[in-house]
Enzyme design. Structure first.
Site, PDB file in Angstrom:
ATOM      1  N   LYS A  82       6.867 -11.498  70.929  1.00  0.00           N
ATOM      2  CA  LYS A  82       7.901 -10.541  71.381  1.00  0.00           C
ATOM      3  C   LYS A  82       8.274  -9.582  70.255  1.00  0.00           C
ATOM      4  O   LYS A  82       8.267  -8.368  70.430  1.00  0.00           O
ATOM      5  CB  LYS A  82       9.150 -11.311  71.839  1.00  0.00           C
ATOM      6  CG  LYS A  82      10.385 -10.430  72.001  1.00  0.00           C
ATOM      7  CD  LYS A  82      11.577 -11.203  72.489  1.00  0.00           C
ATOM      8  CE  LYS A  82      12.651 -11.516  71.491  1.00  0.00           C
ATOM      9  NZ  LYS A  82      13.301 -10.422  70.809  1.00  0.00           N
ATOM     10  N   ASN A  83       8.596 -10.125  69.104  1.00  0.00           N
ATOM     11  CA  ASN A  83       9.098  -9.255  68.041  1.00  0.00           C
ATOM     12  C   ASN A  83       8.015  -8.337  67.484  1.00  0.00           C
ATOM     13  O   ASN A  83       8.310  -7.231  67.039  1.00  0.00           O
ATOM     14  CB  ASN A  83       9.748 -10.084  66.932  1.00  0.00           C
ATOM     15  CG  ASN A  83      11.089 -10.654  67.384  1.00  0.00           C
ATOM     16  OD1 ASN A  83      11.638 -10.220  68.397  1.00  0.00           O
ATOM     17  ND2 ASN A  83      11.619 -11.630  66.662  1.00  0.00           N
ATOM     18  N   ARG A 142      17.726  -5.149  70.794  1.00  0.00           N
ATOM     19  CA  ARG A 142      17.899  -4.874  69.376  1.00  0.00           C
ATOM     20  C   ARG A 142      16.776  -3.967  68.847  1.00  0.00           C
ATOM     21  O   ARG A 142      17.018  -3.038  68.080  1.00  0.00           O
ATOM     22  CB  ARG A 142      17.860  -6.225  68.638  1.00  0.00           C
ATOM     23  CG  ARG A 142      18.158  -6.152  67.179  1.00  0.00           C
ATOM     24  CD  ARG A 142      19.616  -5.995  66.948  1.00  0.00           C
ATOM     25  NE  ARG A 142      19.925  -5.742  65.562  1.00  0.00           N
ATOM     26  CZ  ARG A 142      20.998  -5.102  65.165  1.00  0.00           C
ATOM     27  NH1 ARG A 142      21.875  -4.662  66.046  1.00  0.00           N
ATOM     28  NH2 ARG A 142      21.232  -4.911  63.904  1.00  0.00           N
ATOM     29  N   CYS A 176      21.006  -9.953  70.883  1.00  0.00           N
ATOM     30  CA  CYS A 176      21.810 -11.178  70.917  1.00  0.00           C
ATOM     31  C   CYS A 176      23.004 -11.033  69.982  1.00  0.00           C
ATOM     32  O   CYS A 176      22.917 -10.377  68.940  1.00  0.00           O
ATOM     33  CB  CYS A 176      20.973 -12.375  70.473  1.00  0.00           C
ATOM     34  SG  CYS A 176      19.610 -12.731  71.575  1.00  0.00           S
ATOM     35  N   ARG A 197      25.790  -7.377  63.245  1.00  0.00           N
ATOM     36  CA  ARG A 197      24.369  -7.063  63.041  1.00  0.00           C
ATOM     37  C   ARG A 197      24.271  -5.614  62.573  1.00  0.00           C
ATOM     38  O   ARG A 197      23.891  -4.722  63.330  1.00  0.00           O
ATOM     39  CB  ARG A 197      23.575  -7.299  64.329  1.00  0.00           C
ATOM     40  CG  ARG A 197      23.556  -8.766  64.727  1.00  0.00           C
ATOM     41  CD  ARG A 197      22.621  -9.044  65.866  1.00  0.00           C
ATOM     42  NE  ARG A 197      21.228  -9.001  65.462  1.00  0.00           N
ATOM     43  CZ  ARG A 197      20.221  -9.358  66.255  1.00  0.00           C
ATOM     44  NH1 ARG A 197      20.460  -9.778  67.463  1.00  0.00           N
ATOM     45  NH2 ARG A 197      18.969  -9.288  65.828  1.00  0.00           N
ATOM     46  N   PRO A 198      24.627  -5.381  61.302  1.00  0.00           N
ATOM     47  CA  PRO A 198      24.665  -4.004  60.793  1.00  0.00           C
ATOM     48  C   PRO A 198      23.264  -3.414  60.653  1.00  0.00           C
ATOM     49  O   PRO A 198      22.272  -4.147  60.619  1.00  0.00           O
ATOM     50  CB  PRO A 198      25.311  -4.166  59.415  1.00  0.00           C
ATOM     51  CG  PRO A 198      25.017  -5.566  59.016  1.00  0.00           C
ATOM     52  CD  PRO A 198      24.929  -6.376  60.279  1.00  0.00           C
ATOM     53  N   ILE A 199      23.187  -2.082  60.587  1.00  0.00           N
ATOM     54  CA  ILE A 199      21.903  -1.436  60.279  1.00  0.00           C
ATOM     55  C   ILE A 199      22.056  -0.560  59.025  1.00  0.00           C
ATOM     56  O   ILE A 199      21.364   0.431  58.857  1.00  0.00           O
ATOM     57  CB  ILE A 199      21.341  -0.629  61.475  1.00  0.00           C
ATOM     58  CG1 ILE A 199      22.337   0.432  61.958  1.00  0.00           C
ATOM     59  CG2 ILE A 199      20.929  -1.533  62.614  1.00  0.00           C
ATOM     60  CD1 ILE A 199      21.681   1.470  62.881  1.00  0.00           C
ATOM     61  N   ASP A 200      22.998  -0.968  58.162  1.00  0.00           N
ATOM     62  CA  ASP A 200      23.260  -0.163  56.963  1.00  0.00           C
ATOM     63  C   ASP A 200      22.025  -0.033  56.065  1.00  0.00           C
ATOM     64  O   ASP A 200      21.784   1.014  55.472  1.00  0.00           O
ATOM     65  CB  ASP A 200      24.443  -0.750  56.178  1.00  0.00           C
ATOM     66  CG  ASP A 200      24.218  -2.199  55.791  1.00  0.00           C
ATOM     67  OD1 ASP A 200      23.882  -2.998  56.688  1.00  0.00           O
ATOM     68  OD2 ASP A 200      24.340  -2.536  54.599  1.00  0.00           O
ATOM     69  N   ASP A 210      15.213 -18.137  64.327  1.00  0.00           N
ATOM     70  CA  ASP A 210      15.034 -18.097  65.786  1.00  0.00           C
ATOM     71  C   ASP A 210      14.593 -19.445  66.361  1.00  0.00           C
ATOM     72  O   ASP A 210      14.517 -19.609  67.579  1.00  0.00           O
ATOM     73  CB  ASP A 210      14.033 -16.997  66.171  1.00  0.00           C
ATOM     74  CG  ASP A 210      14.633 -15.608  65.997  1.00  0.00           C
ATOM     75  OD1 ASP A 210      15.836 -15.504  65.672  1.00  0.00           O
ATOM     76  OD2 ASP A 210      13.896 -14.610  66.176  1.00  0.00           O
ATOM     77  N   ARG A 257      14.141 -12.960  78.613  1.00  0.00           N
ATOM     78  CA  ARG A 257      13.965 -11.841  77.685  1.00  0.00           C
ATOM     79  C   ARG A 257      12.795 -12.107  76.739  1.00  0.00           C
ATOM     80  O   ARG A 257      12.156 -11.166  76.277  1.00  0.00           O
ATOM     81  CB  ARG A 257      15.228 -11.633  76.826  1.00  0.00           C
ATOM     82  CG  ARG A 257      16.403 -11.029  77.569  1.00  0.00           C
ATOM     83  CD  ARG A 257      17.504 -10.699  76.591  1.00  0.00           C
ATOM     84  NE  ARG A 257      16.908 -10.144  75.394  1.00  0.00           N
ATOM     85  CZ  ARG A 257      17.328 -10.378  74.144  1.00  0.00           C
ATOM     86  NH1 ARG A 257      18.379 -11.145  73.935  1.00  0.00           N
ATOM     87  NH2 ARG A 257      16.728  -9.843  73.118  1.00  0.00           N
TER      88      ARG A 257
HETATM   89  C1  UD1 Z   1      14.869  -9.810  63.506  1.00  0.00           C
HETATM   90  C2  UD1 Z   1      14.500 -10.472  64.808  1.00  0.00           C
HETATM   91  C3  UD1 Z   1      15.463 -11.613  65.114  1.00  0.00           C
HETATM   92  C4  UD1 Z   1      15.531 -12.589  63.933  1.00  0.00           C
HETATM   93  C5  UD1 Z   1      15.783 -11.847  62.626  1.00  0.00           C
HETATM   94  C6  UD1 Z   1      15.677 -12.762  61.400  1.00  0.00           C
HETATM   95  C7  UD1 Z   1      13.514  -8.671  66.072  1.00  0.00           C
HETATM   96  C8  UD1 Z   1      13.631  -7.727  67.215  1.00  0.00           C
HETATM   97  N1  UD1 Z   1      14.546  -9.488  65.856  1.00  0.00           N
HETATM   98  O1  UD1 Z   1      16.189  -9.282  63.678  1.00  0.00           O
HETATM   99  O2  UD1 Z   1      14.986 -12.288  66.269  1.00  0.00           O
HETATM  100  O3  UD1 Z   1      16.577 -13.516  64.154  1.00  0.00           O
HETATM  101  O4  UD1 Z   1      14.843 -10.781  62.452  1.00  0.00           O
HETATM  102  O5  UD1 Z   1      14.414 -13.355  61.373  1.00  0.00           O
HETATM  103  O6  UD1 Z   1      12.501  -8.723  65.390  1.00  0.00           O
HETATM  104  N2  UD1 Z   1      21.263  -7.138  57.575  1.00  0.00           N
HETATM  105  C9  UD1 Z   1      22.195  -6.333  56.955  1.00  0.00           C
HETATM  106  N3  UD1 Z   1      22.042  -4.979  57.058  1.00  0.00           N
HETATM  107  C10 UD1 Z   1      21.002  -4.409  57.740  1.00  0.00           C
HETATM  108  C11 UD1 Z   1      20.052  -5.242  58.366  1.00  0.00           C
HETATM  109  C12 UD1 Z   1      20.213  -6.625  58.265  1.00  0.00           C
HETATM  110  O7  UD1 Z   1      23.141  -6.806  56.328  1.00  0.00           O
HETATM  111  O8  UD1 Z   1      20.909  -3.173  57.788  1.00  0.00           O
HETATM  112  C13 UD1 Z   1      21.427  -8.621  57.479  1.00  0.00           C
HETATM  113  C14 UD1 Z   1      21.739  -9.230  58.848  1.00  0.00           C
HETATM  114  O9  UD1 Z   1      23.118  -9.206  59.124  1.00  0.00           O
HETATM  115  C15 UD1 Z   1      21.184 -10.632  58.685  1.00  0.00           C
HETATM  116  C16 UD1 Z   1      19.981 -10.440  57.738  1.00  0.00           C
HETATM  117  O10 UD1 Z   1      20.164  -9.175  57.120  1.00  0.00           O
HETATM  118  O11 UD1 Z   1      22.126 -11.466  58.061  1.00  0.00           O
HETATM  119  C17 UD1 Z   1      18.630 -10.451  58.388  1.00  0.00           C
HETATM  120  O12 UD1 Z   1      18.593  -9.510  59.446  1.00  0.00           O
HETATM  121  P1  UD1 Z   1      17.218  -8.812  59.918  1.00  0.00           P
HETATM  122  O13 UD1 Z   1      16.063  -9.500  59.270  1.00  0.00           O
HETATM  123  O14 UD1 Z   1      17.365  -7.357  59.723  1.00  0.00           O
HETATM  124  O15 UD1 Z   1      17.222  -9.132  61.476  1.00  0.00           O
HETATM  125  P2  UD1 Z   1      16.754  -8.210  62.660  1.00  0.00           P
HETATM  126  O16 UD1 Z   1      15.622  -7.326  62.219  1.00  0.00           O
HETATM  127  O17 UD1 Z   1      17.921  -7.568  63.333  1.00  0.00           O
END
Ligand code: UD1
Length: 440
Positions: free
Chosen positions: A24-25, A99, A123, A128-131, A318, A410
């Protein structure tokens, strides 16, 4: 969307063989990447799951043509032609349902030098920031890459030009690593990502981009180097890697039902974090080139253990909820330490309703072993939480109803059919309506 439940009568050991679908991812990142190709491409081994349906619709809303062909083995082949894309705005309502729609920021920046995106969903594990994504795009020359620019839930970036840069990720982020790879593939000059994520689907997205004509080296290590190119010719066929998390879920379902299941079409090394924990607990895991067989010696005790989630090659977050179910049915006390997400234990009250004995202290769950789960009416609070409840219900005495089962669909292709083929008593039932759905 219509609400339905899974009705599962537990206590039947799962036995036989199951084929794992495409990841999926990986496919969600690859679909976004395919929006950058200057020709066409074909994707094979695409899982037929609702997150993919949503992502395909979003891509079509941009102007891409996507034809779906059902493959004989049950998965899907997608024929993709994005040459008709005439907008940089990904504002379809579907964007806020998943996401991975955030990958369109990187893909559209790469393709158009501009990107507008409705804020993505997914989820709920707390914040879940994107900073990190935005910080990286800023370094690559994108204006507007700031939380203050999110107007009406839509963020708009504009890079003139998009330039390669050195990006240091201060947190290992799967999403930021993929998003930077996408944008950098077509940026001017070179990009280096330091402290990159190493998950199998990072490598799959990089391989796909390279098949399109990108120049990416080092995916799967913590330093990725990308040399920007001006065109990505495409015209190729690519097969998605197997889903590590689906595979792990079936391994755990086999184990908790005292079954004997061979999980096929996988990359066994991707399963090492789980296989090694399961062996430590007392299960037998036989490995072949593309399968693992999971079973237990009835004379062997199953012992609890300690698990801590971490970025790959650490234990995948996961698989955390499903693994807690496994720990529940072991001897003694176990510890689960969730170190990736701040709030990924929403499903534990549901497990407690089924008889689990778990105490949560911040991000640590202390799990005391029990003999069996009871049946109950429970709710899938998110995708993997739902998968964990399926595992618990398969092992439980009596009939369990799992409400909001659409959340499970999903990410799990044909889960009812696959479990039935292993001997499970599972069917789709109309919603119990026991809970009010609060998901936006
Ligand atoms: C992806 C997966 C999700 C999985 C996660 C960790 C997809 C679609 N989703 O989510 O299933 O649980 O990887 O393996 O592939 N963070 C920040 N700032 C950011 C981005 C992330 O602080 O801009 C933090 C998050 O809060 C979290 C950590 O980094 O604590 C890891 O997040 P990330 O690896 O980015 O997860 P996703 O890509 O959203």
């Amino acid at each position: 969307m219509e609400s339905y439940s899974y009705k599962i009568t537990g206590g039947k050991p799962l036995k036989g063989h199951v084929n794992i679908s495409g990841s999926k991812n990986a496919v969600l990142g690859i679909l976004a990447a395919s929006m950058m190709v200057d020709g066409t491409c074909t994707l094979e081994n695409v899982p037929d799951i609702s997150d993919v349906h949503v992502m395909v619709k979003i891509c079509e809303s941009l102007g891409a043509k996507i034809e779906t062909e059902l493959a004989p083995e049950g998965s899907v082949t997608l024929h993709i032609d994005p040459r008709g894309i005439d907008t940089y705005k990904a504002t379809d309502p579907g964007v806020s349902k998943i996401r991975a729609s955030y990958y369109l920021l990187g893909a559209l920046l790469g393709r158009c030098g501009k990107a507008s995106l409705r804020m993505p969903g997914g989820c709920d594990f707390g914040q879940r920031p994107i900073d990190l994504h935005l910080k990286a795009f800023r370094l690559m020359g994108a204006k507007g890459a700031d939380y203050r620019n999110i107007n009406g839930g839509i963020i708009t970036l504009n890079a003139d030009p998009l330039r390669g840069a050195k990006i240091f990720l201060d947190i290992v982020s799967v999403g930021a690593t993929i998003n930077v790879m996408l944008a950098a593939a077509k940026a001017q000059g070179n990009t280096t990502i330091v402290n990159a994520a190493k998950e199998p689907h990072i490598v799959d997205v990089a391989n796909f981009l390279n098949a399109m004509g990108a120049r990416i080296k080092g995916a799967g290590t913590d330093t990725i180097k990308i040399q920007g190119v001006s065109t990505l010719p495409g015209n190729f066929t690519y097969s998605i890697i197997p889903d590590q998390i689906e595979a792990g879920t079936y391994m755990i379902a086999a184990a908790v039902t005292n079954g004997d299941v061979t999980v096929h079409n996988i990359i066994p090394t991707h399963m090492d974090p789980l296989s090694s924990k399961m062996r430590e607990m007392g299960y037998t895991i036989d490995e072949g080139d593309d399968y693992v067989r999971v079973y237990r010696d009835p004379e062997e005790q199953i012992w609890g253990t300690n698990v801590k989630t971490a970025p790959y090659p650490g234990f995948p977050t996961d698989l955390q909820p499903q693994t807690v179910v496994l720990l529940c049915l072991s001897q003694g006390q176990s510890k689960m330490d969730e170190d990736v997400w701040e709030n990924r234990y929403q499903y534990i009250p549901e497990l407690i309703r089924m008889g689990a004995n778990i105490n949560i202290f911040d991000h640590v769950a202390l799990v005391n072993g029990i003999d069996h789960f009871n049946c109950a009416q429970v709710k899938a609070t998110d995708l993997r939480a739902g998968a964990a409840l399926v595992c618990a219900a398969l092992a439980a005495d009596g009939t369990t109803y799992i409400d909001e089962a659409r959340r499970i669909d999903r990410g799990y292709e044909k889960i009812v059919d696959k479990l039935k083929s292993l001997g499970a008593d599972i069917e789709v039932a109309s919603s119990v309506g026991f809970y009010v759905d609060t998901e936006a």
